[in-house]
Design a protein around this motif. Sequence first.
Motif, PDB file in Angstrom:
ATOM      1  N   ALA A 175       1.578  -4.044  -1.714  1.00 40.10           N
ATOM      2  CA  ALA A 175       0.550  -3.456  -2.031  1.00 40.10           C
ATOM      3  C   ALA A 175      -0.186  -2.889  -0.884  1.00 40.10           C
ATOM      4  O   ALA A 175      -0.197  -3.529   0.079  1.00 40.10           O
ATOM      5  N   MET A 176      -0.450  -1.477  -1.032  1.00 39.62           N
ATOM      6  CA  MET A 176      -0.516  -0.854   0.204  1.00 39.62           C
ATOM      7  C   MET A 176      -1.787   0.118   0.069  1.00 39.62           C
ATOM      8  O   MET A 176      -2.219   0.531  -1.381  1.00 39.62           O
ATOM      9  N   GLY A 177      -2.644   0.733   0.543  1.00 39.11           N
ATOM     10  CA  GLY A 177      -3.843   1.766   0.587  1.00 39.11           C
ATOM     11  C   GLY A 177      -2.890   3.130   0.468  1.00 39.11           C
ATOM     12  O   GLY A 177      -1.791   3.510   0.750  1.00 39.11           O
ATOM     13  N   VAL A 225       1.247  -8.893  -6.795  1.00 39.55           N
ATOM     14  CA  VAL A 225       2.398  -8.412  -5.826  1.00 39.55           C
ATOM     15  C   VAL A 225       2.710  -9.497  -4.927  1.00 39.55           C
ATOM     16  O   VAL A 225       2.219 -10.534  -4.983  1.00 39.55           O
ATOM     17  N   ASP A 226       3.678  -9.415  -4.298  1.00 39.37           N
ATOM     18  CA  ASP A 226       4.322 -10.463  -3.562  1.00 39.37           C
ATOM     19  C   ASP A 226       3.439 -10.366  -2.015  1.00 39.37           C
ATOM     20  O   ASP A 226       3.242 -11.489  -1.453  1.00 39.37           O
ATOM     21  N   CYS A 227       2.843  -9.316  -1.657  1.00 33.55           N
ATOM     22  CA  CYS A 227       1.976  -9.331  -0.455  1.00 33.55           C
ATOM     23  C   CYS A 227       1.322  -8.080  -0.434  1.00 33.55           C
ATOM     24  O   CYS A 227       1.301  -7.107  -1.249  1.00 33.55           O
ATOM     25  N   GLY A 228       0.365  -7.811   0.635  1.00 31.71           N
ATOM     26  CA  GLY A 228      -0.531  -6.610   0.759  1.00 31.71           C
ATOM     27  C   GLY A 228      -0.735  -6.338   2.331  1.00 31.71           C
ATOM     28  O   GLY A 228      -1.017  -7.366   2.980  1.00 31.71           O
ATOM     29  N   ILE A 229      -0.982  -5.334   2.613  1.00 27.04           N
ATOM     30  CA  ILE A 229      -1.339  -4.893   4.011  1.00 27.04           C
ATOM     31  C   ILE A 229      -2.722  -4.477   3.880  1.00 27.04           C
ATOM     32  O   ILE A 229      -3.218  -3.464   3.412  1.00 27.04           O
ATOM     33  N   ILE A 230      -3.465  -5.342   4.554  1.00 31.96           N
ATOM     34  CA  ILE A 230      -5.171  -5.219   4.413  1.00 31.96           C
ATOM     35  C   ILE A 230      -5.422  -5.257   5.924  1.00 31.96           C
ATOM     36  O   ILE A 230      -5.007  -5.755   6.762  1.00 31.96           O
ATOM     37  N   TYR A 231      -6.883  -5.538   6.025  1.00 35.91           N
ATOM     38  CA  TYR A 231      -7.422  -5.806   7.349  1.00 35.91           C
ATOM     39  C   TYR A 231      -7.635  -7.455   7.593  1.00 35.91           C
ATOM     40  O   TYR A 231      -7.878  -7.946   6.436  1.00 35.91           O
ATOM     41  N   GLN A 232      -7.715  -7.929   8.545  1.00 33.18           N
ATOM     42  CA  GLN A 232      -7.751  -9.321   8.772  1.00 33.18           C
ATOM     43  C   GLN A 232      -9.156  -9.862   8.337  1.00 33.18           C
ATOM     44  O   GLN A 232      -9.148 -11.135   7.796  1.00 33.18           O
ATOM     45  N   THR A 233     -10.130  -9.099   8.333  1.00 27.86           N
ATOM     46  CA  THR A 233     -11.425  -9.373   7.768  1.00 27.86           C
ATOM     47  C   THR A 233     -11.595  -9.499   6.333  1.00 27.86           C
ATOM     48  O   THR A 233     -12.032 -10.436   5.917  1.00 27.86           O
TER      49      THR A 233
END
Length: 295
Positions: A175-177, A225-233
Amino acid sequence: MKRRIALFTVVCMTICLLAGCGGAKTEAPTTAPAPAPVETAVPTTEAPAEPVELIVFAAASMTETLTKLGEQYMADHPEVSIVFNFDSSGTLKTQIQEGADCDVFISAGQKQMNQLDITANPEVNTEGLDFVLEGTRFNILENKVALAVPEGNPAGIESYDDLAAKLGDGKAVLAMGNSDVPVGQYTQKILAYYELSEEDLAAAGSVTYGSNVKEVTTQVSEATVDCGIIYQTDAFSAGLTVVDTAIAEMCGQVIYPAAILKTSQNVEAAQAFLDYLVSDAGDTVFEAVGFTPVA
Protein backbone atom coordinates in the motif's frame (compact mmCIF):
# COMPACT_ATOMS: atom_id res chain seq x y z
CA MET A 1 -26.29 98.78 114.87
CA LYS A 2 -25.71 95.03 115.14
CA ARG A 3 -28.35 94.46 112.52
CA ARG A 4 -26.56 96.75 110.08
CA ILE A 5 -23.28 94.96 110.71
CA ALA A 6 -24.91 91.57 110.17
CA LEU A 7 -26.60 92.73 107.01
CA PHE A 8 -23.37 94.21 105.73
CA THR A 9 -21.60 90.94 106.42
CA VAL A 10 -24.22 88.96 104.49
CA VAL A 11 -23.99 91.35 101.56
CA CYS A 12 -20.22 91.06 101.48
CA MET A 13 -20.31 87.28 101.60
CA THR A 14 -22.85 87.24 98.80
CA ILE A 15 -20.67 89.48 96.68
CA CYS A 16 -17.66 87.24 97.31
CA LEU A 17 -19.61 84.12 96.36
CA LEU A 18 -20.84 85.73 93.17
CA ALA A 19 -17.32 86.83 92.27
CA GLY A 20 -15.99 83.31 92.82
CA CYS A 21 -18.66 81.78 90.66
CA GLY A 22 -18.07 84.30 87.92
CA GLY A 23 -14.33 83.46 87.81
CA ALA A 24 -14.90 79.79 87.01
CA LYS A 25 -14.78 79.11 83.31
CA THR A 26 -17.09 76.55 81.86
CA GLU A 27 -15.64 74.90 78.78
CA ALA A 28 -17.97 73.72 76.07
CA PRO A 29 -17.88 69.97 75.62
CA THR A 30 -15.58 68.93 72.85
CA THR A 31 -16.47 66.34 70.23
CA ALA A 32 -13.91 64.01 68.66
CA PRO A 33 -13.15 64.82 65.01
CA ALA A 34 -14.91 62.61 62.50
CA PRO A 35 -12.65 59.82 61.23
CA ALA A 36 -11.21 60.35 57.79
CA PRO A 37 -13.13 58.44 55.16
CA VAL A 38 -11.55 55.09 54.32
CA GLU A 39 -10.58 54.85 50.68
CA THR A 40 -11.73 51.58 49.17
CA ALA A 41 -9.46 50.28 46.45
CA VAL A 42 -11.40 49.78 43.25
CA PRO A 43 -10.30 46.50 41.64
CA THR A 44 -8.88 47.00 38.19
CA THR A 45 -9.67 44.39 35.56
CA GLU A 46 -7.88 44.10 32.27
CA ALA A 47 -10.04 44.13 29.21
CA PRO A 48 -10.47 40.56 27.97
CA ALA A 49 -8.41 39.68 24.93
CA GLU A 50 -10.22 39.71 21.64
CA PRO A 51 -11.24 36.18 20.59
CA VAL A 52 -9.23 34.76 17.71
CA GLU A 53 -10.03 31.83 15.44
CA LEU A 54 -6.83 30.35 14.07
CA ILE A 55 -7.11 28.04 11.05
CA VAL A 56 -4.25 25.58 10.67
CA PHE A 57 -3.82 23.36 7.59
CA ALA A 58 -1.46 20.49 8.37
CA ALA A 59 -0.32 17.20 6.87
CA ALA A 60 -2.42 14.22 7.91
CA SER A 61 0.61 12.64 9.59
CA MET A 62 0.44 15.39 12.23
CA THR A 63 -3.14 14.69 13.27
CA GLU A 64 -2.47 13.19 16.69
CA THR A 65 0.39 15.47 17.71
CA LEU A 66 -1.12 18.77 16.60
CA THR A 67 -4.51 17.89 18.06
CA LYS A 68 -2.88 17.33 21.44
CA LEU A 69 -0.74 20.46 21.23
CA GLY A 70 -3.73 22.50 20.08
CA GLU A 71 -5.73 21.41 23.12
CA GLN A 72 -2.84 22.33 25.42
CA TYR A 73 -2.41 25.71 23.77
CA MET A 74 -6.11 26.61 23.93
CA ALA A 75 -6.21 25.66 27.62
CA ASP A 76 -3.52 28.27 28.27
CA HIS A 77 -4.95 30.80 25.78
CA PRO A 78 -8.76 30.68 26.13
CA GLU A 79 -9.13 33.60 23.76
CA VAL A 80 -7.75 31.46 20.91
CA SER A 81 -9.80 28.86 19.09
CA ILE A 82 -7.78 26.63 16.76
CA VAL A 83 -9.47 24.91 13.84
CA PHE A 84 -7.42 22.16 12.20
CA ASN A 85 -7.73 20.83 8.67
CA PHE A 86 -5.72 17.61 8.25
CA ASP A 87 -5.25 16.05 4.82
CA SER A 88 -2.58 15.23 2.28
CA SER A 89 -0.27 18.17 1.66
CA GLY A 90 -1.25 18.19 -2.01
CA THR A 91 -4.94 18.49 -1.19
CA LEU A 92 -4.26 21.26 1.33
CA LYS A 93 -2.14 23.16 -1.20
CA THR A 94 -5.00 23.01 -3.72
CA GLN A 95 -7.53 24.21 -1.14
CA ILE A 96 -5.30 27.17 -0.25
CA GLN A 97 -4.81 28.00 -3.92
CA GLU A 98 -8.57 27.94 -4.43
CA GLY A 99 -9.14 30.48 -1.66
CA ALA A 100 -9.76 28.47 1.50
CA ASP A 101 -9.30 30.45 4.72
CA CYS A 102 -5.99 29.46 6.29
CA ASP A 103 -3.56 31.12 8.70
CA VAL A 104 -0.85 28.47 9.04
CA PHE A 105 0.26 25.76 6.61
CA ILE A 106 2.48 22.84 7.64
CA SER A 107 3.35 20.49 4.80
CA ALA A 108 4.87 17.01 4.91
CA GLY A 109 7.10 17.92 1.98
CA GLN A 110 8.93 20.91 0.54
CA LYS A 111 7.25 20.59 -2.85
CA GLN A 112 3.77 21.61 -1.71
CA MET A 113 5.10 24.60 0.21
CA ASN A 114 7.32 25.61 -2.72
CA GLN A 115 4.30 25.57 -5.00
CA LEU A 116 2.81 28.37 -2.87
CA ASP A 117 6.05 30.32 -2.34
CA ILE A 118 6.93 33.02 -4.89
CA THR A 119 10.61 32.81 -3.84
CA ALA A 120 10.81 29.10 -4.71
CA ASN A 121 12.25 27.70 -7.91
CA PRO A 122 9.85 28.60 -10.76
CA GLU A 123 10.28 25.06 -12.08
CA VAL A 124 8.39 23.96 -8.94
CA ASN A 125 6.15 26.99 -8.45
CA THR A 126 5.08 26.82 -12.07
CA GLU A 127 1.99 29.00 -11.53
CA GLY A 128 3.83 31.83 -9.77
CA LEU A 129 1.69 31.50 -6.66
CA ASP A 130 2.44 33.95 -3.84
CA PHE A 131 0.79 32.78 -0.63
CA VAL A 132 3.67 32.46 1.85
CA LEU A 133 4.21 35.47 4.13
CA GLU A 134 7.80 36.60 3.75
CA GLY A 135 10.05 35.77 6.68
CA THR A 136 7.73 33.23 8.31
CA ARG A 137 8.72 30.02 6.52
CA PHE A 138 10.98 27.57 8.35
CA ASN A 139 11.60 23.83 8.67
CA ILE A 140 9.92 22.51 11.79
CA LEU A 141 10.24 18.70 11.85
CA GLU A 142 11.86 15.64 10.32
CA ASN A 143 10.12 12.30 9.90
CA LYS A 144 11.16 8.87 8.63
CA VAL A 145 9.66 6.86 5.78
CA ALA A 146 8.82 3.54 7.39
CA LEU A 147 7.97 0.09 6.10
CA ALA A 148 5.14 -1.12 8.30
CA VAL A 149 3.48 -4.53 8.44
CA PRO A 150 0.18 -5.85 9.85
CA GLU A 151 0.01 -7.65 13.16
CA GLY A 152 1.93 -10.90 12.96
CA ASN A 153 3.60 -9.91 9.67
CA PRO A 154 1.91 -12.71 7.64
CA ALA A 155 4.07 -12.14 4.55
CA GLY A 156 7.27 -12.24 6.58
CA ILE A 157 8.64 -8.99 5.16
CA GLU A 158 11.73 -7.98 7.12
CA SER A 159 13.23 -5.00 5.27
CA TYR A 160 13.07 -2.81 2.18
CA ASP A 161 15.47 -5.19 0.45
CA ASP A 162 13.13 -8.05 1.28
CA LEU A 163 10.12 -6.10 0.04
CA ALA A 164 11.83 -5.30 -3.25
CA ALA A 165 12.58 -8.96 -3.84
CA LYS A 166 9.02 -10.05 -3.02
CA LEU A 167 7.49 -7.34 -5.20
CA GLY A 168 9.71 -8.41 -8.08
CA ASP A 169 8.51 -11.99 -7.67
CA GLY A 170 4.86 -10.98 -7.30
CA LYS A 171 4.75 -12.31 -3.74
CA ALA A 172 3.72 -9.14 -1.88
CA VAL A 173 1.08 -6.43 -2.03
CA LEU A 174 2.21 -2.93 -1.04
CA ALA A 175 0.00 0.00 0.00
CA MET A 176 1.37 3.43 -0.94
CA GLY A 177 0.19 7.01 -1.25
CA ASN A 178 -1.01 8.60 -4.49
CA SER A 179 1.51 10.51 -6.58
CA ASP A 180 0.24 13.89 -5.31
CA VAL A 181 0.81 12.87 -1.69
CA PRO A 182 4.28 13.38 -0.17
CA VAL A 183 4.45 9.86 1.27
CA GLY A 184 3.53 8.55 -2.19
CA GLN A 185 6.28 10.62 -3.76
CA TYR A 186 8.80 9.25 -1.26
CA THR A 187 7.59 5.73 -2.09
CA GLN A 188 8.07 6.34 -5.81
CA LYS A 189 11.69 7.29 -5.11
CA ILE A 190 12.17 4.09 -3.12
CA LEU A 191 10.77 1.99 -5.96
CA ALA A 192 13.07 3.77 -8.39
CA TYR A 193 15.99 3.15 -6.04
CA TYR A 194 15.30 -0.59 -6.40
CA GLU A 195 14.67 -0.21 -10.14
CA LEU A 196 11.08 -1.36 -9.81
CA SER A 197 8.41 -0.09 -12.20
CA GLU A 198 5.42 1.32 -10.34
CA GLU A 199 3.31 0.99 -13.48
CA ASP A 200 4.14 -2.71 -13.86
CA LEU A 201 3.52 -3.38 -10.16
CA ALA A 202 0.15 -1.64 -10.32
CA ALA A 203 -0.82 -3.61 -13.44
CA ALA A 204 0.10 -6.85 -11.66
CA GLY A 205 -2.04 -5.93 -8.64
CA SER A 206 1.00 -5.66 -6.38
CA VAL A 207 0.27 -2.04 -5.37
CA THR A 208 -2.76 -0.35 -3.83
CA TYR A 209 -3.17 3.37 -3.18
CA GLY A 210 -4.38 5.80 -0.54
CA SER A 211 -5.27 9.47 -0.95
CA ASN A 212 -3.30 10.33 2.19
CA VAL A 213 -1.01 8.59 4.67
CA LYS A 214 -3.88 7.76 7.01
CA GLU A 215 -5.63 5.74 4.30
CA VAL A 216 -2.44 3.79 3.66
CA THR A 217 -2.04 3.22 7.40
CA THR A 218 -5.60 1.89 7.62
CA GLN A 219 -4.95 -0.67 4.87
CA VAL A 220 -1.98 -2.00 6.82
CA SER A 221 -3.87 -2.01 10.12
CA GLU A 222 -6.72 -3.95 8.56
CA ALA A 223 -4.25 -6.37 6.92
CA THR A 224 -5.76 -5.89 3.46
CA VAL A 225 -2.17 -5.60 2.22
CA ASP A 226 1.10 -7.24 3.17
CA CYS A 227 2.80 -3.98 4.06
CA GLY A 228 2.66 -0.24 3.57
CA ILE A 229 5.11 2.61 3.24
CA ILE A 230 4.04 5.31 5.69
CA TYR A 231 5.66 7.67 8.15
CA GLN A 232 7.27 6.40 11.31
CA THR A 233 4.96 8.63 13.35
CA ASP A 234 1.80 7.18 11.79
CA ALA A 235 3.02 3.65 12.47
CA PHE A 236 3.57 4.61 16.10
CA SER A 237 0.13 6.18 16.46
CA ALA A 238 -1.55 3.14 14.85
CA GLY A 239 0.45 0.62 16.88
CA LEU A 240 1.99 -0.95 13.79
CA THR A 241 5.30 -2.77 13.58
CA VAL A 242 8.04 -0.98 11.63
CA VAL A 243 10.50 -3.42 10.04
CA ASP A 244 12.69 -0.82 8.32
CA THR A 245 13.12 2.92 7.72
CA ALA A 246 14.43 4.46 4.51
CA ILE A 247 17.84 6.08 4.37
CA ALA A 248 18.38 9.47 2.73
CA GLU A 249 19.89 7.85 -0.39
CA MET A 250 16.62 6.06 -1.01
CA CYS A 251 14.20 8.98 -0.89
CA GLY A 252 15.89 12.01 0.64
CA GLN A 253 15.10 13.60 3.98
CA VAL A 254 11.49 14.00 5.07
CA ILE A 255 11.37 17.63 6.20
CA TYR A 256 8.18 19.44 7.19
CA PRO A 257 8.13 23.18 6.38
CA ALA A 258 5.76 25.57 8.16
CA ALA A 259 4.68 29.10 7.26
CA ILE A 260 2.10 31.79 7.87
CA LEU A 261 0.08 32.69 4.80
CA LYS A 262 -0.30 36.18 3.37
CA THR A 263 -4.06 35.81 3.51
CA SER A 264 -4.00 35.41 7.32
CA GLN A 265 -5.96 37.97 9.32
CA ASN A 266 -4.29 36.79 12.54
CA VAL A 267 -0.56 36.99 11.87
CA GLU A 268 0.39 37.74 15.49
CA ALA A 269 -1.67 34.85 16.86
CA ALA A 270 -0.37 32.54 14.14
CA GLN A 271 3.24 33.37 15.01
CA ALA A 272 2.55 32.82 18.71
CA PHE A 273 1.19 29.34 17.98
CA LEU A 274 4.18 28.44 15.80
CA ASP A 275 6.48 29.63 18.59
CA TYR A 276 4.65 27.27 20.94
CA LEU A 277 5.14 24.34 18.55
CA VAL A 278 8.93 24.81 18.66
CA SER A 279 9.02 25.24 22.44
CA ASP A 280 9.98 22.49 24.89
CA ALA A 281 6.28 21.59 25.20
CA GLY A 282 6.03 21.05 21.46
CA ASP A 283 9.28 19.10 21.24
CA THR A 284 8.11 16.72 23.97
CA VAL A 285 4.92 15.80 22.11
CA PHE A 286 6.58 15.50 18.70
CA GLU A 287 9.51 13.41 19.92
CA ALA A 288 7.19 11.02 21.76
CA VAL A 289 5.81 9.70 18.45
CA GLY A 290 9.04 9.71 16.45
CA PHE A 291 9.34 13.21 14.99
CA THR A 292 12.71 14.96 15.19
CA PRO A 293 12.42 18.73 15.81
CA VAL A 294 14.72 20.69 13.48
CA ALA A 295 13.64 24.27 14.24
